[in-house]
Design a protein around this motif. Sequence first.
Motif, PDB file in Angstrom:
ATOM      1  N   ASP A   1       0.824  -1.203   0.000  1.00 20.26           N
ATOM      2  CA  ASP A   1       0.000   0.000   0.000  1.00 20.26           C
ATOM      3  C   ASP A   1       0.859   1.254   0.000  1.00 20.26           C
ATOM      4  OD1 ASP A   1      -2.812  -0.051  -0.059  1.00 20.26           O
ATOM      5  OD2 ASP A   1      -2.784   1.266   1.731  1.00 20.26           O
ATOM      6  N   LYS A   2       1.878   1.218   0.841  1.00 20.54           N
ATOM      7  CA  LYS A   2       2.793   2.363   0.957  1.00 20.54           C
ATOM      8  C   LYS A   2       3.516   2.585  -0.380  1.00 20.54           C
ATOM      9  CE  LYS A   2       7.014   3.365   3.383  1.00 20.54           C
ATOM     10  NZ  LYS A   2       8.007   2.720   4.243  1.00 20.54           N
ATOM     11  N   LEU A   3       3.934   1.476  -0.981  1.00 19.15           N
ATOM     12  CA  LEU A   3       4.633   1.568  -2.259  1.00 19.15           C
ATOM     13  C   LEU A   3       3.762   2.227  -3.315  1.00 19.15           C
ATOM     14  CD1 LEU A   3       6.436  -1.857  -2.723  1.00 19.15           C
ATOM     15  CD2 LEU A   3       7.456   0.413  -2.724  1.00 19.15           C
ATOM     16  N   MET A   4       2.511   1.805  -3.351  1.00 21.27           N
ATOM     17  CA  MET A   4       1.616   2.322  -4.383  1.00 21.27           C
ATOM     18  C   MET A   4       1.396   3.823  -4.236  1.00 21.27           C
ATOM     19  SD  MET A   4      -0.889  -0.985  -4.626  1.00 21.27           S
ATOM     20  CE  MET A   4      -2.272  -0.240  -5.443  1.00 21.27           C
ATOM     21  N   LYS A   5       1.570   4.324  -3.037  1.00 19.32           N
ATOM     22  CA  LYS A   5       1.363   5.761  -2.787  1.00 19.32           C
ATOM     23  C   LYS A   5       2.568   6.611  -3.197  1.00 19.32           C
ATOM     24  CE  LYS A   5      -2.328   5.629   0.548  1.00 19.32           C
ATOM     25  NZ  LYS A   5      -2.263   4.367   1.346  1.00 19.32           N
ATOM     26  N   ARG A   6       3.636   5.951  -3.618  1.00 16.40           N
ATOM     27  CA  ARG A   6       4.815   6.704  -4.045  1.00 16.40           C
ATOM     28  C   ARG A   6       4.596   7.388  -5.382  1.00 16.40           C
ATOM     29  NH1 ARG A   6      10.237   3.221  -3.172  1.00 16.40           N
ATOM     30  NH2 ARG A   6      10.476   3.781  -0.995  1.00 16.40           N
ATOM     31  N   TYR A   7       3.578   6.969  -6.074  1.00 13.36           N
ATOM     32  CA  TYR A   7       3.362   7.460  -7.430  1.00 13.36           C
ATOM     33  C   TYR A   7       2.107   8.314  -7.458  1.00 13.36           C
ATOM     34  CZ  TYR A   7       6.360   3.414  -7.501  1.00 13.36           C
ATOM     35  OH  TYR A   7       7.358   2.534  -7.196  1.00 13.36           O
ATOM     36  N   PRO A   8       1.957   9.146  -8.473  1.00 10.26           N
ATOM     37  CA  PRO A   8       0.774  10.009  -8.533  1.00 10.26           C
ATOM     38  C   PRO A   8      -0.510   9.181  -8.638  1.00 10.26           C
ATOM     39  CG  PRO A   8       2.394  10.591 -10.226  1.00 10.26           C
ATOM     40  CD  PRO A   8       2.861   9.345  -9.601  1.00 10.26           C
ATOM     41  N   GLU A   9      -1.578   9.811  -8.298  1.00 11.28           N
ATOM     42  CA  GLU A   9      -2.927   9.250  -8.430  1.00 11.28           C
ATOM     43  C   GLU A   9      -3.074   8.498  -9.756  1.00 11.28           C
ATOM     44  OE1 GLU A   9      -5.254  10.403  -5.966  1.00 11.28           O
ATOM     45  OE2 GLU A   9      -6.621   8.880  -6.764  1.00 11.28           O
ATOM     46  N   GLY A  10      -3.511   7.254  -9.688  1.00 12.02           N
ATOM     47  CA  GLY A  10      -3.783   6.510 -10.915  1.00 12.02           C
ATOM     48  C   GLY A  10      -2.545   5.901 -11.574  1.00 12.02           C
ATOM     49  N   LYS A  11      -1.355   6.156 -11.017  1.00 10.00           N
ATOM     50  CA  LYS A  11      -0.131   5.642 -11.639  1.00 10.00           C
ATOM     51  C   LYS A  11       0.497   4.522 -10.799  1.00 10.00           C
ATOM     52  CE  LYS A  11      -0.335   8.846 -14.802  1.00 10.00           C
ATOM     53  NZ  LYS A  11      -0.943   8.476 -16.092  1.00 10.00           N
ATOM     54  N   HIS A  12      -0.324   3.880  -9.996  1.00  8.83           N
ATOM     55  CA  HIS A  12       0.219   2.877  -9.061  1.00  8.83           C
ATOM     56  C   HIS A  12       0.761   1.642  -9.766  1.00  8.83           C
ATOM     57  CE1 HIS A  12      -4.036   1.866  -9.626  1.00  8.83           C
ATOM     58  NE2 HIS A  12      -3.562   0.642  -9.658  1.00  8.83           N
ATOM     59  N   LYS A  13       0.542   1.516 -11.076  1.00  8.42           N
ATOM     60  CA  LYS A  13       1.142   0.391 -11.780  1.00  8.42           C
ATOM     61  C   LYS A  13       2.671   0.453 -11.686  1.00  8.42           C
ATOM     62  CE  LYS A  13       1.478  -1.955 -16.213  1.00  8.42           C
ATOM     63  NZ  LYS A  13       1.106  -2.020 -17.617  1.00  8.42           N
ATOM     64  N   SER A  14       3.172   1.640 -11.445  1.00 10.28           N
ATOM     65  CA  SER A  14       4.616   1.810 -11.256  1.00 10.28           C
ATOM     66  C   SER A  14       5.154   0.902 -10.145  1.00 10.28           C
ATOM     67  CB  SER A  14       4.939   3.263 -10.904  1.00 10.28           C
ATOM     68  OG  SER A  14       4.925   4.067 -12.063  1.00 10.28           O
ATOM     69  N   ALA A  15       4.276   0.485  -9.247  1.00  9.36           N
ATOM     70  CA  ALA A  15       4.730  -0.356  -8.127  1.00  9.36           C
ATOM     71  C   ALA A  15       4.929  -1.804  -8.549  1.00  9.36           C
ATOM     72  CB  ALA A  15       3.728  -0.278  -6.976  1.00  9.36           C
ATOM     73  N   LEU A  16       4.620  -2.114  -9.796  1.00  9.22           N
ATOM     74  CA  LEU A  16       4.638  -3.518 -10.217  1.00  9.22           C
ATOM     75  C   LEU A  16       5.986  -4.218  -9.996  1.00  9.22           C
ATOM     76  CD1 LEU A  16       3.408  -6.005 -11.494  1.00  9.22           C
ATOM     77  CD2 LEU A  16       3.696  -4.963 -13.750  1.00  9.22           C
ATOM     78  N   ILE A  17       7.061  -3.605 -10.462  1.00  9.04           N
ATOM     79  CA  ILE A  17       8.358  -4.275 -10.335  1.00  9.04           C
ATOM     80  C   ILE A  17       8.764  -4.454  -8.864  1.00  9.04           C
ATOM     81  CG2 ILE A  17      10.835  -4.076 -10.869  1.00  9.04           C
ATOM     82  CD1 ILE A  17       9.962  -3.074 -13.676  1.00  9.04           C
ATOM     83  N   PRO A  18       8.682  -3.400  -8.054  1.00  6.68           N
ATOM     84  CA  PRO A  18       8.979  -3.611  -6.633  1.00  6.68           C
ATOM     85  C   PRO A  18       8.108  -4.702  -5.996  1.00  6.68           C
ATOM     86  CG  PRO A  18       8.864  -1.258  -7.100  1.00  6.68           C
ATOM     87  CD  PRO A  18       8.482  -1.968  -8.367  1.00  6.68           C
ATOM     88  N   VAL A  19       6.820  -4.719  -6.321  1.00  5.48           N
ATOM     89  CA  VAL A  19       5.943  -5.727  -5.709  1.00  5.48           C
ATOM     90  C   VAL A  19       6.299  -7.135  -6.209  1.00  5.48           C
ATOM     91  CG1 VAL A  19       3.543  -6.511  -5.453  1.00  5.48           C
ATOM     92  CG2 VAL A  19       4.084  -4.077  -5.273  1.00  5.48           C
ATOM     93  N   LEU A  20       6.671  -7.246  -7.473  1.00  5.20           N
ATOM     94  CA  LEU A  20       7.092  -8.564  -7.978  1.00  5.20           C
ATOM     95  C   LEU A  20       8.340  -9.057  -7.247  1.00  5.20           C
ATOM     96  CD1 LEU A  20       6.479  -8.355 -11.843  1.00  5.20           C
ATOM     97  CD2 LEU A  20       5.336  -9.886 -10.215  1.00  5.20           C
ATOM     98  N   HIS A  21       9.247  -8.129  -6.950  1.00  6.37           N
ATOM     99  CA  HIS A  21      10.435  -8.527  -6.176  1.00  6.37           C
ATOM    100  C   HIS A  21      10.016  -9.104  -4.819  1.00  6.37           C
ATOM    101  CE1 HIS A  21      13.960  -7.412  -8.452  1.00  6.37           C
ATOM    102  NE2 HIS A  21      13.542  -6.172  -8.647  1.00  6.37           N
ATOM    103  N   ILE A  22       9.094  -8.425  -4.166  1.00  3.98           N
ATOM    104  CA  ILE A  22       8.650  -8.898  -2.849  1.00  3.98           C
ATOM    105  C   ILE A  22       7.986 -10.260  -2.991  1.00  3.98           C
ATOM    106  CG2 ILE A  22       7.132  -8.434  -0.888  1.00  3.98           C
ATOM    107  CD1 ILE A  22       7.415  -5.417  -1.560  1.00  3.98           C
ATOM    108  N   ALA A  23       7.109 -10.374  -3.993  1.00  7.71           N
ATOM    109  CA  ALA A  23       6.388 -11.630  -4.191  1.00  7.71           C
ATOM    110  C   ALA A  23       7.363 -12.775  -4.462  1.00  7.71           C
ATOM    111  CB  ALA A  23       5.394 -11.481  -5.342  1.00  7.71           C
TER     112      ALA A  23
END
Lengths: 179, 439
Positions: free
Chosen positions: A16-38
């Motif tokens: 959730d915190k990661l997704m908030k690093r990007y502007p409104e509606g651009k949370h897809k930017s979190a994809l690579i970091p989240v894939l690393h975690i997964a």
Amino acid sequence: MSKEIKFNEETLALVDKLMKRYPEGKHKSALIPVLHIAQAEFGGWLSSDTMDYVASLLKIKPIEVYEVASFYSMFNLTPVGKCLIEVCRTSSCWARGSEEVVKHLEKRLGIKEGETTKDGMFTIKTVECLGSCGGAPMLQVGASFHENLTTEKVDTLIEDYKTQGKQKSYTDLDYKNTL
Amino acid sequence: MGKKILLEHINVPGIKGLEVYRQNGGYASVEKALKTMAPDAVVEEVKKSGLRGRGGAGFPTGMKWSFLAKPEGVERYLVVNADESEPGTFKDRYLMERIPHILIEGMITSSFALGAKTSYIYIRGEYFYVSRILEAAIEEAYAAGLLGKNILGSNFSHDIFVQVGAGAYICGEETALLESLEGKRGNPRIKPPFPAIAGLYSCPTVVNNVETIASVPYIVMNGGDEYAKIGIGRSTGTKLISASGHINKPGVYEIEMGVPVEEFIYSEEYCGGILNGKKLKAVVAGGSSVPILPADLILKTEKGEPRLMSYESLSDGGFATGTMLGSGGFMVYDESTSIVKNLYTFARFYHHESCGQCSPCREGTGWMEKILHRIVEGHGKAGDVDMLWDIQRKIEGNTICPLGDAAAWPVASAIRHFRKEFEEYINHPERIRDKMPVV
Ligand SMILES: Cc1cc2nc3c(=O)[nH]c(=O)nc-3n(C[C@H](O)[C@H](O)[C@H](O)COP(=O)(O)O)c2cc1C
Ligand code: SF4
Ligand code: FES
């Protein structure tokens, strides 16, 4: 049986915190970091179940996850050993003996490059320049760089990972404590 | 000893932390810029400094900054390129690992100049441990009021985030990097539009290399004119060189532009000469993409003048007898090195890293790898060298991004300067073993 594909509360909060690093509606930017975690959480590789789960978390289509996961060389789409040994094979490392390092590892672990030991402990992979050419020849396991390798150093490394290193490897990336 | 700007304090104990960094003059450029300068005045100093991008292309930074579009009400971004995947290059890692605050300071000051409220550091996934060092430094900066809202009581607010990549050389190309930062495959975009007009999230964006941005604090503190006095000609300032291969002292060195190549290779201050007292055979001076030069041409230009470590001197003679400063990835090969086998490692690299969008690059890199593979395995055929030459010619200039050129140049230069060695491989496969480097 494999572990259920679901992050715990703490990891979900992190996503959730990661997704908030990007502007409104651009949370897809979190994809690579989240894939690393997964990948670190669910066995060191990305199964289609894992990718589908990530898609649902980020509210994007599964195909958007597959196309990214298959593009980047750090994402494993098939299972790998607990210790993924990545040996640099590019120019400077080659010039200073990376082929010998690979040969030694193959002999020592009884597997070929690209294979995993039967106990699921080690995988040998050759990779391109890791930005450590001054320490050539070098290899990476998890987040750790091992430079200026000699056969003795490689032996010590393998022993270390065999004995106290069981948890090291992909979880030593420790994504959760930093992002 | 040449002038040090980036690594001046590198050996001060504790320089990684904010406190020691500040005791050594750190963050003074943020104070100075935010409290006493207008954003455009900062851009002006950077223009005067003659600073050129340190990521490889050497484009003037001040000019790049002045191209940034500034439409009302639209966000602008600064994105720092810490992808550092060009083989032979490891200077950004060294800088970020040892003195992370110099990058953070440079980012705040540069973002103020550009009017960017948010900036990102895109760092290659393999540098994960470095990303933790950066995160820690950023946290310290927030705690000290150097990041966040109303920095040092000014009207300027700024946030910095670190984005970790996942293994793809092509994501160093700036538009591929932006795609990746948006959560997509790293496919380079067709330009125009340039990032200065439509970059991250289609907003005006400046992408700069780590070393470029880390040079900004000095320029702001001392003025662009002072910076321009360092170095030689249009190669102003200092440059970080990543030195590797068959030398006694591999590592990262900050040189004042204009140091003779011979001094760089043989002096104790830098590389310390060739390993095991062997003879120098060849050098790749600026990362894997630049042309390889044989010993005589790297030490002296065709006109017989000493070759210097600068943009102009290294490219003297064009591609016929010169090369490029590139990213400063300086790879040295001794007399025992097989140029053919070395080239094979490069060809394999480019094939592996091609994003696959353009057929000349996708197919051509594959063919070059395949042909070189059969040559080094002792199955080369008559005509293979001509075929390699032909393929690289057909890639160069015919692709969306410069990776295609980058894949072509090493092949062209190796054939140009070492053609006999290729033919030797093809005509006498039984001798190939002897050419392998002894470990
Ligand atoms: C295939 C390719 C890879 C690149 N890799 C990098 C890189 O790793 N780091 C970098 O700073 N620039 C890299 N560049 C150059 C960038 O596209 C861009 O020009 C640079 O980041 C601009 O910053 P600068 O002006 O400060 O040098 C690469 C370019 C290409 C074509
Ligand atoms: S030149 Fe190569 S890497 Fe660049 S866009 Fe085309 S296929 Fe992709
Ligand atoms: S060539 Fe091996 S780390 Fe760069």
